[in-house]
Design a protein around this motif. Structure first.
Motif, PDB file in Angstrom:
ATOM      1  N   GLU A   1       3.795   1.758  -7.557  1.00 31.37           N
ATOM      2  CA  GLU A   1       3.196   3.169  -6.632  1.00 31.37           C
ATOM      3  C   GLU A   1       3.115   2.581  -5.028  1.00 31.37           C
ATOM      4  O   GLU A   1       1.972   1.930  -4.880  1.00 31.37           O
ATOM      5  CB  GLU A   1       2.081   3.924  -7.460  1.00 31.37           C
ATOM      6  CG  GLU A   1       1.357   5.279  -6.968  1.00 31.37           C
ATOM      7  CD  GLU A   1      -0.174   5.116  -7.046  1.00 31.37           C
ATOM      8  OE1 GLU A   1      -0.538   4.952  -7.511  1.00 31.37           O
ATOM      9  OE2 GLU A   1       0.074   7.052  -6.490  1.00 31.37           O
ATOM     10  N   VAL A   2       3.796   3.967  -4.271  1.00 27.08           N
ATOM     11  CA  VAL A   2       3.661   3.776  -2.965  1.00 27.08           C
ATOM     12  C   VAL A   2       2.584   3.779  -2.169  1.00 27.08           C
ATOM     13  O   VAL A   2       1.971   5.247  -2.582  1.00 27.08           O
ATOM     14  CB  VAL A   2       4.963   4.081  -2.002  1.00 27.08           C
ATOM     15  CG1 VAL A   2       4.640   4.014  -0.491  1.00 27.08           C
ATOM     16  CG2 VAL A   2       6.298   3.490  -2.304  1.00 27.08           C
ATOM     17  N   GLN A   3       1.743   3.489  -1.409  1.00 27.16           N
ATOM     18  CA  GLN A   3       0.688   3.759  -0.746  1.00 27.16           C
ATOM     19  C   GLN A   3       0.220   3.460   0.354  1.00 27.16           C
ATOM     20  O   GLN A   3       1.261   2.438   1.262  1.00 27.16           O
ATOM     21  CB  GLN A   3      -1.059   3.133  -1.713  1.00 27.16           C
ATOM     22  CG  GLN A   3      -1.141   4.302  -2.507  1.00 27.16           C
ATOM     23  CD  GLN A   3      -1.960   3.793  -3.676  1.00 27.16           C
ATOM     24  OE1 GLN A   3      -2.573   2.558  -3.678  1.00 27.16           O
ATOM     25  NE2 GLN A   3      -2.428   4.759  -3.985  1.00 27.16           N
ATOM     26  N   LEU A   4      -0.133   4.341   1.566  1.00 25.92           N
ATOM     27  CA  LEU A   4      -0.264   4.915   2.685  1.00 25.92           C
ATOM     28  C   LEU A   4      -2.157   4.402   2.510  1.00 25.92           C
ATOM     29  O   LEU A   4      -2.123   5.554   3.309  1.00 25.92           O
ATOM     30  CB  LEU A   4       0.446   4.352   3.750  1.00 25.92           C
ATOM     31  CG  LEU A   4       2.223   4.092   4.146  1.00 25.92           C
ATOM     32  CD1 LEU A   4       2.552   5.094   4.949  1.00 25.92           C
ATOM     33  CD2 LEU A   4       2.309   2.675   4.712  1.00 25.92           C
ATOM     34  N   GLN A   5      -2.876   3.794   2.649  1.00 30.91           N
ATOM     35  CA  GLN A   5      -3.826   4.329   3.585  1.00 30.91           C
ATOM     36  C   GLN A   5      -4.686   4.111   4.200  1.00 30.91           C
ATOM     37  O   GLN A   5      -4.542   2.922   5.156  1.00 30.91           O
ATOM     38  CB  GLN A   5      -4.715   3.597   1.948  1.00 30.91           C
ATOM     39  CG  GLN A   5      -6.770   3.921   2.388  1.00 30.91           C
ATOM     40  CD  GLN A   5      -6.580   4.811   1.460  1.00 30.91           C
ATOM     41  OE1 GLN A   5      -5.700   5.540   0.101  1.00 30.91           O
ATOM     42  NE2 GLN A   5      -7.353   5.315   2.005  1.00 30.91           N
ATOM     43  N   ALA A   6      -5.033   4.801   5.111  1.00 31.46           N
ATOM     44  CA  ALA A   6      -5.636   5.145   6.835  1.00 31.46           C
ATOM     45  C   ALA A   6      -6.911   5.310   6.730  1.00 31.46           C
ATOM     46  O   ALA A   6      -7.647   5.952   5.657  1.00 31.46           O
ATOM     47  CB  ALA A   6      -4.618   6.290   7.600  1.00 31.46           C
ATOM     48  N   SER A   7      -7.725   4.196   7.377  1.00 36.11           N
ATOM     49  CA  SER A   7      -8.761   3.981   7.556  1.00 36.11           C
ATOM     50  C   SER A   7      -9.328   4.613   9.060  1.00 36.11           C
ATOM     51  O   SER A   7      -8.184   3.682   9.516  1.00 36.11           O
ATOM     52  CB  SER A   7      -9.534   3.015   6.089  1.00 36.11           C
ATOM     53  OG  SER A   7      -9.167   2.268   6.779  1.00 36.11           O
ATOM     54  N   ALA A  23      -3.516   0.914   4.999  1.00 34.14           N
ATOM     55  CA  ALA A  23      -2.931  -0.845   4.442  1.00 34.14           C
ATOM     56  C   ALA A  23      -1.960  -0.256   3.492  1.00 34.14           C
ATOM     57  O   ALA A  23      -2.377   1.005   2.883  1.00 34.14           O
ATOM     58  CB  ALA A  23      -4.157  -0.920   3.724  1.00 34.14           C
ATOM     59  N   ALA A  24      -0.714  -0.769   3.678  1.00 28.58           N
ATOM     60  CA  ALA A  24       0.332  -0.497   2.578  1.00 28.58           C
ATOM     61  C   ALA A  24       0.733  -0.985   1.422  1.00 28.58           C
ATOM     62  O   ALA A  24       0.246  -2.201   1.266  1.00 28.58           O
ATOM     63  CB  ALA A  24       1.088  -0.139   3.552  1.00 28.58           C
ATOM     64  N   SER A  25       1.413  -0.166   0.771  1.00 23.04           N
ATOM     65  CA  SER A  25       1.199  -1.118  -0.568  1.00 23.04           C
ATOM     66  C   SER A  25       2.740  -0.210  -1.669  1.00 23.04           C
ATOM     67  O   SER A  25       2.716   0.569  -1.291  1.00 23.04           O
ATOM     68  CB  SER A  25       0.141  -1.568  -1.847  1.00 23.04           C
ATOM     69  OG  SER A  25      -0.235  -0.001  -1.882  1.00 23.04           O
ATOM     70  N   GLY A  26       2.867  -1.114  -2.578  1.00 21.97           N
ATOM     71  CA  GLY A  26       4.621  -0.672  -2.896  1.00 21.97           C
ATOM     72  C   GLY A  26       5.266  -0.759  -2.404  1.00 21.97           C
ATOM     73  O   GLY A  26       6.712  -0.165  -3.080  1.00 21.97           O
ATOM     74  N   PHE A  27       5.740  -1.601  -1.562  1.00 24.02           N
ATOM     75  CA  PHE A  27       6.940  -1.621  -0.973  1.00 24.02           C
ATOM     76  C   PHE A  27       6.786  -2.647  -0.534  1.00 24.02           C
ATOM     77  O   PHE A  27       6.598  -3.463   0.605  1.00 24.02           O
ATOM     78  CB  PHE A  27       7.417  -0.054  -0.405  1.00 24.02           C
ATOM     79  CG  PHE A  27       6.900   0.346   0.848  1.00 24.02           C
ATOM     80  CD1 PHE A  27       5.359   0.682   1.060  1.00 24.02           C
ATOM     81  CD2 PHE A  27       6.985  -0.813   2.628  1.00 24.02           C
ATOM     82  CE1 PHE A  27       5.011   0.977   2.013  1.00 24.02           C
ATOM     83  CE2 PHE A  27       6.110  -0.190   3.313  1.00 24.02           C
ATOM     84  CZ  PHE A  27       5.049   0.987   3.506  1.00 24.02           C
ATOM     85  N   THR A  28       8.463  -3.131   0.403  1.00 24.60           N
ATOM     86  CA  THR A  28       8.420  -5.055   0.858  1.00 24.60           C
ATOM     87  C   THR A  28       8.411  -4.081   2.652  1.00 24.60           C
ATOM     88  O   THR A  28       8.902  -3.392   3.209  1.00 24.60           O
ATOM     89  CB  THR A  28       9.771  -5.010   0.680  1.00 24.60           C
ATOM     90  OG1 THR A  28      10.391  -4.779  -0.849  1.00 24.60           O
ATOM     91  CG2 THR A  28       9.924  -5.832   1.181  1.00 24.60           C
ATOM     92  N   PHE A  29       6.805  -4.356   2.517  1.00 25.34           N
ATOM     93  CA  PHE A  29       6.635  -4.562   3.956  1.00 25.34           C
ATOM     94  C   PHE A  29       7.092  -4.399   4.605  1.00 25.34           C
ATOM     95  O   PHE A  29       7.389  -4.007   6.286  1.00 25.34           O
ATOM     96  CB  PHE A  29       5.349  -4.869   3.851  1.00 25.34           C
ATOM     97  CG  PHE A  29       4.115  -4.779   4.988  1.00 25.34           C
ATOM     98  CD1 PHE A  29       4.181  -4.974   6.253  1.00 25.34           C
ATOM     99  CD2 PHE A  29       3.469  -3.508   5.091  1.00 25.34           C
ATOM    100  CE1 PHE A  29       3.027  -5.241   7.908  1.00 25.34           C
ATOM    101  CE2 PHE A  29       2.951  -3.581   6.299  1.00 25.34           C
ATOM    102  CZ  PHE A  29       2.717  -3.855   7.993  1.00 25.34           C
TER     103      PHE A  29
END
Length: 119
Positions: A1-7, A23-29
């Motif tokens: 699951e792709v996530q971009l978590q802004a804070s 913070a990014a996850s779920g794809f090739t940065f």
């Protein structure tokens, strides 16, 4: 699951600083450019800054040049936006987004984080 978590958003006085993180996850940065957009009430969304994580190439909107600094921590798949000398007109919801280096399209968007600059 792709996530971009802004804070990192919040309330700050004019002239102050904030640091946003995405913070990014779920794809090739490394295959993506990470960007910050913002949208103020009643205004269109505008691009603020972008960094191509593969080579560090950076873009800033004229309105933030010299005040904002974007950086990426590829080991942690995280992009930061250091915002200094904040102005009232920087008040907006800030969004992070990821654009494929191959197509240039913004494939992924995070939820927004509110930045409010007070006088």
């Amino acid at each position: 699951e792709v996530q971009l978590q802004a804070s990192g958003g919040g309330l700050v006085q004019a002239g102050g600083s904030l640091r946003l993180s995405c913070a990014a996850s779920g794809f090739t940065f490394d295959d993506y450019a990470l960007a910050w957009f913002r949208q103020a009430p009643g205004k269109e969304r505008e691009g603020v800054s972008c960094i191509r994580t593969s080579d560090g190439n950076i873009y800033y909107a004229d309105s933030v040049k010299g005040r904002f600094t974007i950086s990426s921590d590829n080991a942690k798949n995280t992009v930061h936006l250091q915002m200094n000398s904040l102005k009232l007109e920087d008040t907006a919801v800030y969004y992070c987004a990821a654009a494929s280096s191959r197509t240039g399209t913004y494939d992924y968007w995070g939820q927004g984080t509110q930045v409010t600059v007070s006088s």
